[in-house]
Design an enzyme around this catalytic site. Structure first.
Site, PDB file in Angstrom:
ATOM      1  N   LYS A  83      42.116  46.979  45.133  1.00 29.37           N
ATOM      2  CA  LYS A  83      41.563  46.263  43.966  1.00 29.37           C
ATOM      3  C   LYS A  83      41.320  47.169  42.771  1.00 29.37           C
ATOM      4  O   LYS A  83      41.475  46.753  41.622  1.00 29.37           O
ATOM      5  CB  LYS A  83      40.235  45.599  44.359  1.00 29.37           C
ATOM      6  CG  LYS A  83      40.402  44.497  45.373  1.00 29.37           C
ATOM      7  CD  LYS A  83      40.581  43.177  44.693  1.00 29.37           C
ATOM      8  CE  LYS A  83      41.025  42.141  45.675  1.00 29.37           C
ATOM      9  NZ  LYS A  83      41.918  41.169  45.084  1.00 29.37           N
ATOM     10  N   GLU A 105      35.829  37.418  37.456  1.00 32.28           N
ATOM     11  CA  GLU A 105      35.457  36.439  38.484  1.00 32.28           C
ATOM     12  C   GLU A 105      35.532  37.127  39.841  1.00 32.28           C
ATOM     13  O   GLU A 105      36.191  38.150  39.993  1.00 32.28           O
ATOM     14  CB  GLU A 105      36.435  35.254  38.455  1.00 32.28           C
ATOM     15  CG  GLU A 105      37.700  35.463  39.277  1.00 32.28           C
ATOM     16  CD  GLU A 105      38.646  36.501  38.706  1.00 32.28           C
ATOM     17  OE1 GLU A 105      38.438  36.974  37.585  1.00 32.28           O
ATOM     18  OE2 GLU A 105      39.608  36.860  39.400  1.00 32.28           O
ATOM     19  N   SER A 384      45.886  46.805  52.793  1.00 30.11           N
ATOM     20  CA  SER A 384      45.347  46.500  51.457  1.00 30.11           C
ATOM     21  C   SER A 384      43.863  46.826  51.322  1.00 30.11           C
ATOM     22  O   SER A 384      43.375  47.048  50.216  1.00 30.11           O
ATOM     23  CB  SER A 384      45.569  45.020  51.137  1.00 30.11           C
ATOM     24  OG  SER A 384      45.073  44.203  52.182  1.00 30.11           O
TER      25      SER A 384
HETATM   26  C1  LIG Z   1      41.634  38.116  46.135  1.00 28.51           C
HETATM   27  C2  LIG Z   1      40.445  38.258  45.238  1.00 28.51           C
HETATM   28  C3  LIG Z   1      40.566  37.458  43.962  1.00 28.51           C
HETATM   29  C4  LIG Z   1      39.783  37.674  42.872  1.00 28.51           C
HETATM   30  N1  LIG Z   1      40.177  36.842  41.878  1.00 28.51           N
HETATM   31  C5  LIG Z   1      41.219  36.067  42.307  1.00 28.51           C
HETATM   32  C6  LIG Z   1      41.967  35.096  41.643  1.00 28.51           C
HETATM   33  C7  LIG Z   1      42.956  34.441  42.369  1.00 28.51           C
HETATM   34  C8  LIG Z   1      43.228  34.770  43.694  1.00 28.51           C
HETATM   35  C9  LIG Z   1      42.498  35.774  44.352  1.00 28.51           C
HETATM   36  C10 LIG Z   1      41.481  36.412  43.638  1.00 28.51           C
HETATM   37  C11 LIG Z   1      39.227  37.880  46.076  1.00 28.51           C
HETATM   38  N2  LIG Z   1      39.186  36.436  46.290  1.00 28.51           N
HETATM   39  C12 LIG Z   1      37.963  38.396  45.412  1.00 28.51           C
HETATM   40  O1  LIG Z   1      37.149  37.614  45.017  1.00 28.51           O
HETATM   41  O2  LIG Z   1      37.791  39.594  45.284  1.00 28.51           O
END
Ligand SMILES: C[C@@H](c1c[nH]c2ccccc12)[C@H](N)C(=O)O
Length: 409
Positions: A83, A105, A384
Site C-alpha cells: 500500500k 478512504e 501483497s
Molecule cells: C484494498 C483497499 C482499498 C482502499 N480503497 C479502495 C478502493 C477500492 C478497492 C479497494 C480499496 C482496502 N479495502 C483498504 O481499505 O485499505
C-alpha cells in the site's frame, strides 16, 4: 483514459476541474518526471519504504509443488503491505501540486494506514474517511492512523463500509480541491487514478522482472496476485503484460459461494471479475457485482481488503481480452493457505494474500482440484501484505470453521 470499453471519467460536472488538474499533474510529474518528481519518489521508496523487496525462493513450497516457487515480498515494505508504494507517490505528488491537505478512504484500514504514514513522513495534514462499521472491526488500524497523526472521519451513510467511504471522500474533494488532494486507495476511480496508481505500484513487477532474470536467467511462466480493487495485482502484472509468455492470474475472493442471488442484494463473495457484469462504479466503467436493477450489491470476503464489489477498469479490460486469467478462492481455502504458508515458510500472510496461495494449492497441490495446471515451472506469487493485522480474526475464524492448523496450536 480508456482501457478498451472500460475506464473513463463518469463523474459529476463538479468534479471535472479537480480531475483535469490531476490529469495535468499526472502527465507532467509521473509520466515526464518534471522537477525530478519520480527520482524523489524512488529515493523515498528506498530510504523510507525499504525497497527493493526480495524475490525469495520458497524452498518448501517449491518442494511441495514440484517447481520453482518465488515470493515477491511486498509484506516487507514499511507498514507491512504494498500500500505504501501508492500512498507515498500520491502524497508526494500532492506536495508537488502545492496542495496543503490530504484526504483518503479506507475500508480494511490498510490504505488509510499507509496514507497516514506517508503524510507524517511528508508533513501533510491528513483526514481518512472510514465507514462506522469498519472503524469498529478494524480498531488496530484506526489506532495506527491516529498514532501517525491523521484524523479519522466516521462515515455513517448507507452501510458504513468502503463503498460509502469512497463516495464521501470524492464529495469532500469536489468541494475542497483548491487545497486538497484525494489519495485513492486502489486502481479504481475516474482517469487518471487507475493509471496513476498502477504506475506507482508497477515498481513491484519492475523489480520482479529483473530479479527473475538475475536468479533464474529467464522470465517466470506465471505470476499470481490476489485481487480486491486490483492495485497489488496491477503492480505485480504491469511490467509483464507485454511478455505474452508470462501467464497472469488474478485471484479474487470466492467468499462462501459463487452463487449470487440477485434478489438478495448481498453477494456472498467479491469475485467481480468472475461473476460481475459491466457497470459504472466510482467514476469508471468496469465489472461490478450488481443486481438486475443495477444496484451495487454488498460484497463479502473473509478478508476485508478484498471486500469490494468492483475492480479496477484496467484489470477488467485485461481479463476481457484474455491477457489475465481471473480465478477465485473461497474463505476456507484462503484460511487454510494462511496456515500453510505460516507453517511451511515462516511467513504469516495477510488474509488477502493467502487467496493467491490458495489458488497455487488448488492447481499444483497434492489434492489438486483444478486440472488445468498451466502455471509452468517457474511461478512468482505476490506477497501483497503480512498477516499481523489478521491474527485475531483469522484464529477466531479458524476455530469456528474446520480448518487444518499447526500441530502445536
Ligand atoms: C484494498 C483497499 C482499498 C482502499 N480503497 C479502495 C478502493 C477500492 C478497492 C479497494 C480499496 C482496502 N479495502 C483498504 O481499505 O485499505
Amino acid at each position: 483514459g480508456k482501457f478498451g470499453e472500460f475506464g473513463g471519467q463518469y463523474v459529476p460536472e463538479a468534479l471535472m476541474p479537480a480531475i483535469e488538474e490531476l490529469e495535468d499533474a499526472y502527465e507532467r510529474y509521473v509520466l515526464n518526471n518534471e522537477d525530478g518528481f519520480m527520482d524523489e519518489f524512488r529515493t523515498r521508496l528506498r530510504d523510507f519504504g525499504g525497497r527493493p523487496t526480495p524475490l525469495q525462493r520458497a524452498d518448501r513450497l517449491s518442494e511441495r509443488y514440484g517447481r520453482e516457487v518465488y515470493l515477491k515480498r511486498e509484506d516487507l515494505v514499511h507498514g507491512g503491505a504494498h500500500k505504501l508504494n501508492n500512498a507515498l507517490g500520491q502524497v508526494l505528488l500532492a506536495k508537488y501540486m502545492g496542495k496543503e491537505r490530504i484526504i483518503a478512504e479506507t475500508g480494511a484500514g490498510q490504505h488509510g494506514t499507509a496514507t497516514a504514514m506517508a503524510c507524517a513522513h511528508l508533513d501533510m495534514p491528513c483526514e481518512i474517511y472510514m465507514g462506522e462499521r469498519d472503524i469498529n472491526r478494524q480498531r488496530p488500524n484506526v489506532f495506527r492512523m491516529k498514532l501517525n497523526g491523521s484524523e479519522v472521519n466516521p462515515v455513517t451513510v448507507g452501510r458504513g463500509t468502503l463503498k460509502e467511504a469512497i463516495s464521501e471522500t470524492m464529495r469532500d474533494w469536489a468541494t475542497n480541491v483548491e487545497d486538497t488532494h484525494y489519495v485513492i486507495g486502489s486502481v479504481v476511480g475516474p482517469h487518471p487514478f487507475p493509471s496513476m496508481v498502477r504506475d506507482f505500484q508497477s515498481v513491484i513487477s519492475e523489480e520482479a522482472r529483473t530479479q527473475a532474470q538475475e536468479k533464474l536467467g529467464r522470465l517466470p511462466d506465471s505470476v499470481l496476485a490476489c485481487a480486491g480493487g486490483g492495485s497489488n495485482t496491477m503492480g505485480a502484472f504491469a511490467e509483464f503484460v507485454s511478455d505474452d509468455e508470462v501467464g497472469l492470474y488474478a485471484v479474487e475472493a470466492g467468499g462462501s459461494t459463487l452463487e449470487v442471488d440477485e434478489d438478495a442484494g448481498v453477494a456472498p463473495n467479491s469475485a467481480s471479475l468472475t461473476t460481475g457484469s459491466e457497470g459504472i462504479l466510482h467514476g469508471a466503467r468496469t465489472t461490478i457485482l450488481q443486481d438486475h436493477d443495477g444496484q451495487i450489491m454488498e460484497s463479502h470476503s473473509i478478508s476485508s481488503g478484498l471486500d469490494y464489489a468492483g475492480v479496477g477498469p484496467e484489470l477488467a479490460h485485461l481479463v476481457d481480452i484474455d491477457r489475465v486469467t481471473a480465478v477465485n478462492v473461497g474463505d476456507d481455502d484462503a484460511l487454510t493457505a494462511f496456515h500453510r504458508l505460516s507453517q511451511l515458510e515462516g511467513i504469516i500472510p495477510a488474509l488477502e494474500t493467502a487467496h493467491a496461495f490458495g489458488y497455487l494449492e488448488a492447481v499444483a497441490g497434492p489434492d489438486a482440484t483444478d486440472e488445468t495446471d498451466a502455471l509452468g515451472e517457474f511461478v512468482v506469487v505476490n506477497v501483497s501484505g503480512r498477516g499481523d493485522k489478521d491474527l485475531e480474526s483469522a484464529i477466531e475464524e479458524t476455530y469456528e470453521r474446520d480448518i487444518d492448523i499447526a500441530p502445536n496450536m
